[in-house]
Design a protein around this motif. Structure first.
Motif, short mmCIF file in Angstrom:
data_model
loop_
_atom_site.label_atom_id
_atom_site.label_comp_id
_atom_site.label_asym_id
_atom_site.label_seq_id
_atom_site.Cartn_x
_atom_site.Cartn_y
_atom_site.Cartn_z
N GLU A 64 47.92 34.86 46.70
CA GLU A 64 46.82 34.54 45.81
C GLU A 64 46.60 35.71 44.86
OE1 GLU A 64 43.43 33.62 48.20
OE2 GLU A 64 44.45 31.99 49.29
N PRO A 65 45.90 35.52 43.77
CA PRO A 65 45.68 36.64 42.83
C PRO A 65 45.12 37.89 43.48
CG PRO A 65 45.00 34.58 41.81
CD PRO A 65 45.35 34.26 43.24
N ASP A 66 44.27 37.72 44.51
CA ASP A 66 43.66 38.87 45.18
C ASP A 66 44.14 39.06 46.61
OD1 ASP A 66 42.06 39.53 42.93
OD2 ASP A 66 40.64 37.95 43.49
N ALA A 67 45.19 38.34 47.00
CA ALA A 67 45.70 38.44 48.37
C ALA A 67 47.20 38.16 48.38
CB ALA A 67 44.98 37.46 49.29
N GLY A 68 47.98 39.24 48.46
CA GLY A 68 49.42 39.09 48.53
C GLY A 68 49.88 39.26 49.96
N SER B 53 41.51 33.49 50.20
CA SER B 53 40.24 32.79 49.97
C SER B 53 40.41 31.27 49.94
CB SER B 53 39.61 33.26 48.65
OG SER B 53 40.48 32.99 47.56
N THR B 54 41.62 30.78 49.85
CA THR B 54 41.84 29.33 49.87
C THR B 54 41.44 28.81 51.25
OG1 THR B 54 43.66 29.50 48.29
CG2 THR B 54 43.57 27.51 49.63
N GLU B 55 40.54 27.83 51.26
CA GLU B 55 40.00 27.40 52.54
C GLU B 55 39.94 25.89 52.65
OE1 GLU B 55 36.04 28.84 53.00
OE2 GLU B 55 35.27 27.86 51.20
N VAL B 56 39.95 25.43 53.88
CA VAL B 56 39.76 24.02 54.19
C VAL B 56 38.48 23.89 55.01
CG1 VAL B 56 40.67 22.02 55.42
CG2 VAL B 56 42.22 23.49 54.14
N VAL C 193 38.63 19.18 53.28
CA VAL C 193 38.68 19.40 51.83
C VAL C 193 39.13 20.83 51.56
CG1 VAL C 193 37.37 19.38 49.68
CG2 VAL C 193 36.84 17.72 51.47
N CYS C 194 40.10 20.96 50.66
CA CYS C 194 40.67 22.28 50.35
C CYS C 194 40.26 22.73 48.96
CB CYS C 194 42.20 22.22 50.44
SG CYS C 194 43.02 23.82 50.21
N ASN C 195 39.89 24.01 48.87
CA ASN C 195 39.58 24.64 47.58
C ASN C 195 40.18 26.05 47.57
OD1 ASN C 195 37.49 22.98 45.86
ND2 ASN C 195 36.87 22.76 48.01
N GLY C 196 40.68 26.46 46.41
CA GLY C 196 41.23 27.81 46.29
C GLY C 196 42.28 27.87 45.21
N GLU C 197 43.17 28.85 45.30
CA GLU C 197 44.23 29.01 44.32
C GLU C 197 45.40 29.76 44.95
OE1 GLU C 197 43.08 31.55 41.02
OE2 GLU C 197 41.62 32.58 42.29
#
Length: 379
Positions: A123-127, A134-137, A145-149
């Protein structure tokens, strides 16, 4: 290198015979997908060999997938990358941990050489720090439901879905997210040094069916982390294949090129370089296959100390061997489009992808502190 069984040798020989047909178009793909090569492998019952038979694979061990990647990758670097990615990464996770429904949905097309399934972790802030994802279900009105990037995801432009690492309320897990879901939005597409697209996409209120949950809960996700040891070995054997290709390029050039009234390969300085390159390649290959010795499928999985050591060594080795090959060939190899220039760009990726050098060093150090140096009997 670990001695092959008769069955493994026969498989490797078949793979080499088919891979030889890829040589003419090798080093020309530049980000395009060699679908015809993948389908030729599938037609010869070679592609995705460790995927279960009922979904189009051959149900072989992951050592077979390693042999295929090496045989193919030294003839065509691009096709080798696809055999590794689809035989030992995203689709393999679906085969290991997925429901019957999600396996039926994605694996037959993959094993036929007609589809691609990615892996989405960064992720942009988590390699490398997956704990910071931060992507979470979450559970909302009885639905997941999933949201994040996610970013740096390979294969999105020509793929169908991604095995996506996420946070559940109880901890890390993984789900399969299709790219055609209306909640998936492509934000940016980058082109890496090897010419392939890597994508940043967002996930907005994507409903995850229970059938698309791969791992959930500490023990289940721990199994997926252990399976990454095979991904590390797959990446390692891919670098061996690319290093062998670079060595072959250097050997051919040094044999044909004359300077000061003699072939280049008759100068002792060049001979020594070639010998050192081979020593490095063969040492890496031996380390990779020794790490896989005794492991069939994913049970037992190869140990983290050996696989991280192999990944670290091989990632650095291929960059060094490719660089030496460029030095032997000289200015020609430094030009865009030369096979060695192509290989060098590919080689650099391995010190980042599938776990950076630094993460492998951390893993090696932790394993040594916890378990000590392995005894002779564990070799």
């Amino acid at each position: 290198m670990q001695a092959l069984t008769a069955e493994q040798r026969e498989f490797a020989e078949r793979a080499e015979a088919v891979a030889a047909e890829f040589a003419e178009d090798a080093y020309t793909w530049e980000g395009d997908v060699p679908w015809e090569n993948l389908q030729r492998l599938a037609g010869a019952d070679l592609y995705c060999p460790s995927i279960s038979e009922e979904y189009g694979g051959q149900g072989r061990s992951d050592v077979a997938a390693m042999l295929l990647t090496q045989a193919v990758g030294r003839e065509c670097p691009d096709t080798g990358w696809f055999t590794y990615m689809q035989g030992m990464v995203g689709p393999r996770a679906i085969d290991l941990f997925g429901s019957e429904a999600v396996k039926e949905e994605y694996l037959p097309a993959v094993t036929a050489g007609e589809s691609f399934v990615s892996i989405a972790i960064s992720e942009p802030d988590a390699g490398s720090d997956v704990g910071s994802m931060s992507t979470e279900v979450t559970e909302e009105d009885g639905e997941l439901v999933c949201n994040g990037e996610k970013t740096w995801v390979g294969g999105v432009p020509f793929g169908d879905a991604a095995v996506t690492w996420v946070k559940f309320p109880e901890g890390l897990g993984s789900v399969v997210i299709p790219y055609d879901d209306p909640g998936v939005e492509i934000e940016e597409v980058y082109t890496n040094m090897a010419g392939y697209a890597q994508t940043h996409f967002t996930i907005d209120d994507v409903v995850i069916p229970e059938s698309h949950v791969l791992t959930r809960g500490k023990e289940a996700f721990k199994e997926q982390l252990v399976s990454l040891n095979w991904e590390r070995l797959g990446s390692s054997v891919l670098t061996v294949a690319w290093a062998e290709a670079a060595l072959e390029q250097a050997l051919a050039y040094a044999s044909d090129r004359e300077q000061f009234d003699q072939p280049l390969d008759e100068f002792q300085g060049i001979e020594w370089r070639l010998a050192e390159m081979y020593r490095n390649v063969e040492t890496a290959a031996s380390l990779v296959y020794m790490s896989a010795a005794g492991a069939q499928g994913h049970d037992p999985a190869p140990p983290r100390l050996q696989t991280s050591t192999a990944k670290l060594h091989c990632s650095q080795m291929v960059e060094q061997v490719a660089s030496e090959a460029v030095q032997i060939v000289g200015a020609r190899a430094y030009q865009r489009g030369h096979p060695l220039e192509y290989l060098y760009r590919f080689a650099r990726s391995r010190r980042i992808a599938a776990g950076t050098d630094e993460m492998q060093l951390n893993t090696i150090a932790r394993a040594l502190k916890e378990d000590g140096v392995p005894p002779v009997s564990a070799r």
